[in-house]
Design an enzyme around this catalytic site. Structure first.
Site, PDB file in Angstrom:
ATOM      1  N   GLY A 156      23.581   5.463  28.248  1.00  0.00           N
ATOM      2  CA  GLY A 156      24.106   5.327  29.587  1.00  0.00           C
ATOM      3  C   GLY A 156      23.904   3.903  30.061  1.00  0.00           C
ATOM      4  O   GLY A 156      22.775   3.387  30.041  1.00  0.00           O
ATOM      5  N   LYS A 200      -9.083   3.013  -2.581  1.00  0.00           N
ATOM      6  CA  LYS A 200      -9.457   2.337  -1.333  1.00  0.00           C
ATOM      7  C   LYS A 200     -10.820   2.831  -0.842  1.00  0.00           C
ATOM      8  O   LYS A 200     -11.072   4.029  -0.755  1.00  0.00           O
ATOM      9  CB  LYS A 200      -8.380   2.610  -0.278  1.00  0.00           C
ATOM     10  N   SER A 218       0.218  -2.756   7.026  1.00  0.00           N
ATOM     11  CA  SER A 218      -0.395  -3.198   8.273  1.00  0.00           C
ATOM     12  C   SER A 218       0.617  -3.134   9.408  1.00  0.00           C
ATOM     13  O   SER A 218       1.527  -3.956   9.475  1.00  0.00           O
ATOM     14  CB  SER A 218      -0.906  -4.636   8.112  1.00  0.00           C
ATOM     15  N   CYS A 262      -5.830  -3.130   1.814  1.00  0.00           N
ATOM     16  CA  CYS A 262      -5.743  -3.225   3.270  1.00  0.00           C
ATOM     17  C   CYS A 262      -7.109  -3.312   3.968  1.00  0.00           C
ATOM     18  O   CYS A 262      -7.716  -4.374   4.004  1.00  0.00           O
ATOM     19  CB  CYS A 262      -4.924  -2.061   3.812  1.00  0.00           C
ATOM     20  N   GLU A 322       0.821  -1.211   0.000  1.00  0.00           N
ATOM     21  CA  GLU A 322       0.000   0.000   0.000  1.00  0.00           C
ATOM     22  C   GLU A 322       0.860   1.268   0.000  1.00  0.00           C
ATOM     23  O   GLU A 322       1.847   1.361   0.732  1.00  0.00           O
ATOM     24  CB  GLU A 322      -0.903  -0.031   1.230  1.00  0.00           C
TER      25      GLU A 322
END
Length: 538
Positions: free
Chosen positions: A284, A108, A170, A144, A41
């Site tokens: 650290g 989509k 995803s 998707c 996508e």
């Protein structure tokens, strides 16, 4: 029909880089004799481009890239994802390019607008199905979210699709793979149509994409899963006469539990650093469990030559902490230094002596220690050009058991979404690969070592109690009553929730980190800093 899928690691907004990856995949598909190549996508822009989508110059680059792909005049049909601007509307689209022609452009239809998704901020939903005949095979295209609900795939089948190909982006969280297999497999079985689900991989800020692209047969059974957390290229043979989809390659061995999460953290850390133009990291090293695990992640992600650590002891630092930090650095082969913060701390206290006169020591003096360490780390970062990795885990970040501009100081936090109890499991897992974390680091009681004989449990419930309360409140949005009903003491629950609520301001200023849960702090869980909501339940 021979179909190829390419699971690539794109960079958001770097259209030229993404175009080169796509062209390389197309060349590979041509060499393999594929007739169709399916990408993920928004593969040209990568996902999620967020407010880059509001820039008009983005679409000049997208259109130019699409034209370059068209002019390749490839015999391989290509399904490529991209944002598409039409007038004042913007679509999440997938174009089908074949033999120099744009044959179709699918938009989509279902736009997710929950959790980490906010597609409705940008996109207009499409309203048309897309089924295209390629070399005699009717191929349906869905993107998707379209596959997570029955209607789009049913409409695609009704329009004549013999196979459905689906570009995806995803995002990963632990357990997501099982959800995908069940949900998308149901769409294949409902419609008796094979589905090729193609996901991207790679880290993008706090989001991680795990790949694990999936092939389903017409019964909805999973027949193949691609590599997790790696780029991959796979060929399939689709027989539309017998409605079968097969591949000669054996399915990839799927990672489980701590191994899966470890690879997620390593990839997310590596991509954040590399995609932002950096090569090295600095942290650290305290001799505690969190910094030990963070160091091992950094070395696995970047290589020992690109990681260095500094131990910054004070008078409350136990000798075993210095010994264990030194052992960790030696086991992983990194550059390691020990720099005391005592002179810095004393200088601060000398300057504050008149102002603090008549007051008793409290958390202020502890925070000065943490901030002195932050100053040291940032000075080394600036001088040598390495990003500082913070080491706070999700449990600490949730309840504010951390110091702003002190141990929270840094550019990225690999453990930001990792609860303390999981940190221990990850340490034990990493030691099965090679022994890099001393056993007593795992078994000793955790301590910030900011005061004499200090233990985390002086200020917090045991992590075995704290973590499930946090999961219920932060990830599941359960109420006080619901959490108490799970068997926890009400006073403890109320205190934990109070700590979570009053520390939102710290989390807003914290470094980004890899998302591995279904509800992470950051773009996933968005709570107001200024809020009186919790007061109603006191």
């Amino acid at each position: 029909m021979r179909i190829a899928i390419a699971q690539n690691n794109y960079i958001v907004g770097d259209i030229q880089h993404n175009l080169e990856l796509i062209k390389a995949s197309l060349a590979k598909a041509e060499k393999a004799g594929a007739e169709l190549l399916v990408l993920s996508e928004l593969s040209l822009s990568a996902y999620p481009p967020e407010d880059l989508l509001l820039r008009s110059d983005l679409y000049w680059l997208i259109d130019s890239a699409l034209e370059e792909l068209r002019q390749l005049n490839s015999k391989v049909a290509l399904v490529v994802g991209h944002p598409e601007k039409v007038g004042d509307k913007l679509f999440n689209s997938a174009s089908l390019i074949h033999k120099g022609q744009l044959l179709a452009c699918y938009r989509k239809q279902l736009l997710p607008n929950y959790s980490v998704f906010d597609e409705k901020r940008y996109f207009t939903p499409g309203d048309k199905d897309c089924v295209v005949t390629i070399n005699g095979v009717k191929v349906g295209i869905l993107i998707c979210e379209d596959l997570w609900f029955p209607e789009p795939s049913a409409a695609c089948k009704a329009a004549g699709a013999e196979i459905i190909v689906s570009p995806n982006a995803s995002p990963y969280y632990f357990g997501k793979g099982h959800r995908r297999e069940e949900e998308i497999g149901a769409r294949a079985g409902e419609n008796q149509v094979p589905i090729l689900y193609v996901n991207q991989i790679g880290g993008q800020d706090e989001l991680l994409f795990d790949g694990a692209s999936i092939a389903y047969d017409a019964n909805g059974d999973t027949i193949f899963v691609a590599n997790e957390f790696e780029e991959d290229f796979v060929l399939f043979e689709f027989d539309n006469i017998h409605n079968t989809l097969v591949t000669e390659r054996s399915t990839s061995v799927q990672l489980h539990d701590e191994a899966e999460i470890w690879q997620a953290l390593v990839l997310g850390t590596r991509d954040y650093i590399h995609k932002n133009g950096m090569t090295g990291a600095l942290l650290g090293l305290s001799g505690g469990i969190d910094s030990a695990v963070t160091l091992a992640i950094a070395v696995d992600a970047l290589g020992a030559e690109n990681v260095n650590a500094v131990m910054m002891p004070f008078k409350y630092t136990a000798s075993m902490s210095i010994e264990d930090a030194t052992a960790e650095a030696q086991a992983l082969g990194i550059e390691f230094d020990i720099i005391s913060i005592e002179p810095m701390y004393n200088a601060f206290m000398a300057q504050l002596e008149d102002k603090f006169k008549g007051t008793k020591p409290n958390v202020t003096e502890q925070n000065i220690q943490a901030r002195a360490r932050g100053v040291l780390l940032m000075a080394l970062s600036n001088k040598f050009g390495r990003i500082v990795l913070t080491t706070g885990n999700k449990s600490e970040v949730a309840v504010g058991y951390c110091t702003l501009y002190g141990d929270m100081c840094g550019g990225f936090n690999p453990l930001k979404d990792v609860p303390k109890t999981l940190v221990y499991k990850l340490a034990e897992y990493r030691n099965t690969i090679s022994p890099v974390i001393p056993e007593r680091v795992i078994t000793r009681a955790p301590s910030a070592e900011l005061a004499p004989d200090q233990k985390d449990e002086d200020n917090l419930p045991p992590y075995e109690i704290l973590d499930p309360i946090l999961e219920a409140y932060v990830e599941q949005d359960k109420s006080i009553a619901e959490i108490v009903a799970l068997g926890f003491d009400e006073a403890v629950v109320r205190r934990v929730i109070w700590l979570v609520d009053i520390n939102e301001h710290k989390r807003r200023q914290s470094a980004p980190g890899v998302r591995i849960s279904s509800r992470a702090f950051g773009r996933d869980r968005r709570y107001p800093i200024t809020s009186g909501y919790g007061r109603q339940f006191k």
